[in-house]
Design a protein around this motif. Structure first.
Motif, PDB file in Angstrom:
ATOM      1  N   THR A  39       0.720  -1.204  -0.060  1.00  0.00           N
ATOM      2  CA  THR A  39       0.158  -0.104  -0.095  1.00  0.00           C
ATOM      3  C   THR A  39       0.873   1.460   0.103  1.00  0.00           C
ATOM      4  N   LEU A  40       1.858   1.375   0.570  1.00  0.00           N
ATOM      5  CA  LEU A  40       2.988   2.403   0.914  1.00  0.00           C
ATOM      6  C   LEU A  40       3.418   2.604  -0.468  1.00  0.00           C
ATOM      7  N   ARG A  41       3.798   1.546  -1.012  1.00  0.00           N
ATOM      8  CA  ARG A  41       4.529   1.762  -2.434  1.00  0.00           C
ATOM      9  C   ARG A  41       3.508   1.915  -3.543  1.00  0.00           C
ATOM     10  N   GLU A  42       2.358   1.953  -3.346  1.00  0.00           N
ATOM     11  CA  GLU A  42       1.201   2.418  -3.906  1.00  0.00           C
ATOM     12  C   GLU A  42       0.993   1.378  -5.082  1.00  0.00           C
ATOM     13  N   ARG A  43       1.385  -0.090  -4.964  1.00  0.00           N
ATOM     14  CA  ARG A  43       1.128  -1.261  -5.952  1.00  0.00           C
ATOM     15  C   ARG A  43      -0.296  -1.894  -5.608  1.00  0.00           C
ATOM     16  N   ILE A  44      -0.812  -1.350  -4.561  1.00  0.00           N
ATOM     17  CA  ILE A  44      -2.219  -1.865  -4.287  1.00  0.00           C
ATOM     18  C   ILE A  44      -3.128  -0.862  -3.972  1.00  0.00           C
ATOM     19  N   THR A  45      -4.204  -0.786  -3.837  1.00  0.00           N
ATOM     20  CA  THR A  45      -5.212   0.358  -3.257  1.00  0.00           C
ATOM     21  C   THR A  45      -6.481  -0.197  -3.018  1.00  0.00           C
ATOM     22  N   LEU A  46      -7.256   0.404  -2.097  1.00  0.00           N
ATOM     23  CA  LEU A  46      -8.845   0.154  -1.885  1.00  0.00           C
ATOM     24  C   LEU A  46      -9.754   0.872  -2.425  1.00  0.00           C
ATOM     25  N   THR A  47     -10.603   0.483  -3.108  1.00  0.00           N
ATOM     26  CA  THR A  47     -11.640   1.340  -3.813  1.00  0.00           C
ATOM     27  C   THR A  47     -12.356   2.178  -2.755  1.00  0.00           C
ATOM     28  N   PRO A  48     -12.599   3.372  -3.058  1.00  0.00           N
ATOM     29  CA  PRO A  48     -13.308   4.614  -2.385  1.00  0.00           C
ATOM     30  C   PRO A  48     -14.505   3.932  -1.712  1.00  0.00           C
ATOM     31  N   HIS A  49     -14.918   4.279  -0.490  1.00  0.00           N
ATOM     32  CA  HIS A  49     -16.020   4.112   0.211  1.00  0.00           C
ATOM     33  C   HIS A  49     -17.496   4.437  -0.710  1.00  0.00           C
ATOM     34  N   GLU A  50     -17.264   5.673  -1.385  1.00  0.00           N
ATOM     35  CA  GLU A  50     -18.478   6.522  -2.021  1.00  0.00           C
ATOM     36  C   GLU A  50     -18.777   5.448  -3.349  1.00  0.00           C
ATOM     37  N   LEU A  51     -18.165   4.603  -3.765  1.00  0.00           N
ATOM     38  CA  LEU A  51     -18.502   3.958  -5.011  1.00  0.00           C
ATOM     39  C   LEU A  51     -19.802   3.030  -5.023  1.00  0.00           C
ATOM     40  N   GLY A  52     -20.398   2.839  -3.738  1.00  0.00           N
ATOM     41  CA  GLY A  52     -21.738   1.634  -3.284  1.00  0.00           C
ATOM     42  C   GLY A  52     -21.173   0.595  -2.625  1.00  0.00           C
ATOM     43  N   TRP A  53     -22.005  -0.101  -2.460  1.00  0.00           N
ATOM     44  CA  TRP A  53     -21.845  -1.534  -1.660  1.00  0.00           C
ATOM     45  C   TRP A  53     -21.328  -2.499  -2.729  1.00  0.00           C
ATOM     46  N   ARG A  54     -21.594  -2.497  -3.740  1.00  0.00           N
ATOM     47  CA  ARG A  54     -20.993  -3.677  -4.650  1.00  0.00           C
ATOM     48  C   ARG A  54     -19.338  -3.347  -4.943  1.00  0.00           C
ATOM     49  N   ALA A  55     -18.935  -2.239  -5.017  1.00  0.00           N
ATOM     50  CA  ALA A  55     -17.339  -2.138  -5.224  1.00  0.00           C
ATOM     51  C   ALA A  55     -16.763  -1.558  -4.030  1.00  0.00           C
ATOM     52  N   ARG A  56     -17.431  -1.458  -3.106  1.00  0.00           N
ATOM     53  CA  ARG A  56     -16.764  -0.639  -1.926  1.00  0.00           C
ATOM     54  C   ARG A  56     -15.868  -1.707  -1.277  1.00  0.00           C
ATOM     55  N   ASP A  57     -14.753  -1.138  -0.699  1.00  0.00           N
ATOM     56  CA  ASP A  57     -13.559  -1.846   0.212  1.00  0.00           C
ATOM     57  C   ASP A  57     -13.092  -3.171  -0.594  1.00  0.00           C
ATOM     58  N   ARG A  58     -12.883  -2.991  -2.009  1.00  0.00           N
ATOM     59  CA  ARG A  58     -12.111  -4.034  -2.634  1.00  0.00           C
ATOM     60  C   ARG A  58     -10.784  -3.656  -2.757  1.00  0.00           C
ATOM     61  N   VAL A  59      -9.727  -4.788  -3.081  1.00  0.00           N
ATOM     62  CA  VAL A  59      -8.310  -4.317  -3.289  1.00  0.00           C
ATOM     63  C   VAL A  59      -8.097  -4.569  -4.550  1.00  0.00           C
ATOM     64  N   GLN A  60      -7.473  -3.269  -5.213  1.00  0.00           N
ATOM     65  CA  GLN A  60      -7.206  -3.261  -6.564  1.00  0.00           C
ATOM     66  C   GLN A  60      -5.531  -3.356  -6.688  1.00  0.00           C
ATOM     67  N   VAL A  61      -5.328  -4.226  -7.574  1.00  0.00           N
ATOM     68  CA  VAL A  61      -3.709  -4.275  -7.895  1.00  0.00           C
ATOM     69  C   VAL A  61      -3.585  -3.434  -9.203  1.00  0.00           C
ATOM     70  N   LEU A  62      -2.482  -2.445  -8.775  1.00  0.00           N
ATOM     71  CA  LEU A  62      -2.138  -1.313  -9.846  1.00  0.00           C
ATOM     72  C   LEU A  62      -1.383  -1.929 -10.711  1.00  0.00           C
TER      73      LEU A  62
END
Length: 62
Positions: A39-62
């Motif tokens: 996360t600190l190296r910005e290799r993965i991120t979490l989706t924003p909370h505002e995207l709704g319940w289907r896309a919320r709190d998922r890990v994205q690999v960059l």
């Protein structure tokens, strides 16, 4: 040096080479520190909370 490596060095006893203090939870601690490192190296991120319940709190690999 990665955070997981530093955690492993901190909990390892210098004389015996074992990790007595956190041996039962060491895999979780190292996994969490590697997750924080990515996360600190910005290799993965979490989706924003505002995207709704289907896309919320998922890990994205960059």
């Amino acid at each position: 040096m990665l955070l997981g490596e530093e955690v492993l060095l901190l909990v390892t006893d210098d004389t015996t080479g074992r990790a007595p203090a956190l041996s039962q939870h060491l895999d979780v601690v190292i996994g969490g520190s590697l997750f924080a490192e990515l996360t600190l190296r910005e290799r993965i991120t979490l989706t924003p909370h505002e995207l709704g319940w289907r896309a919320r709190d998922r890990v994205q690999v960059l």
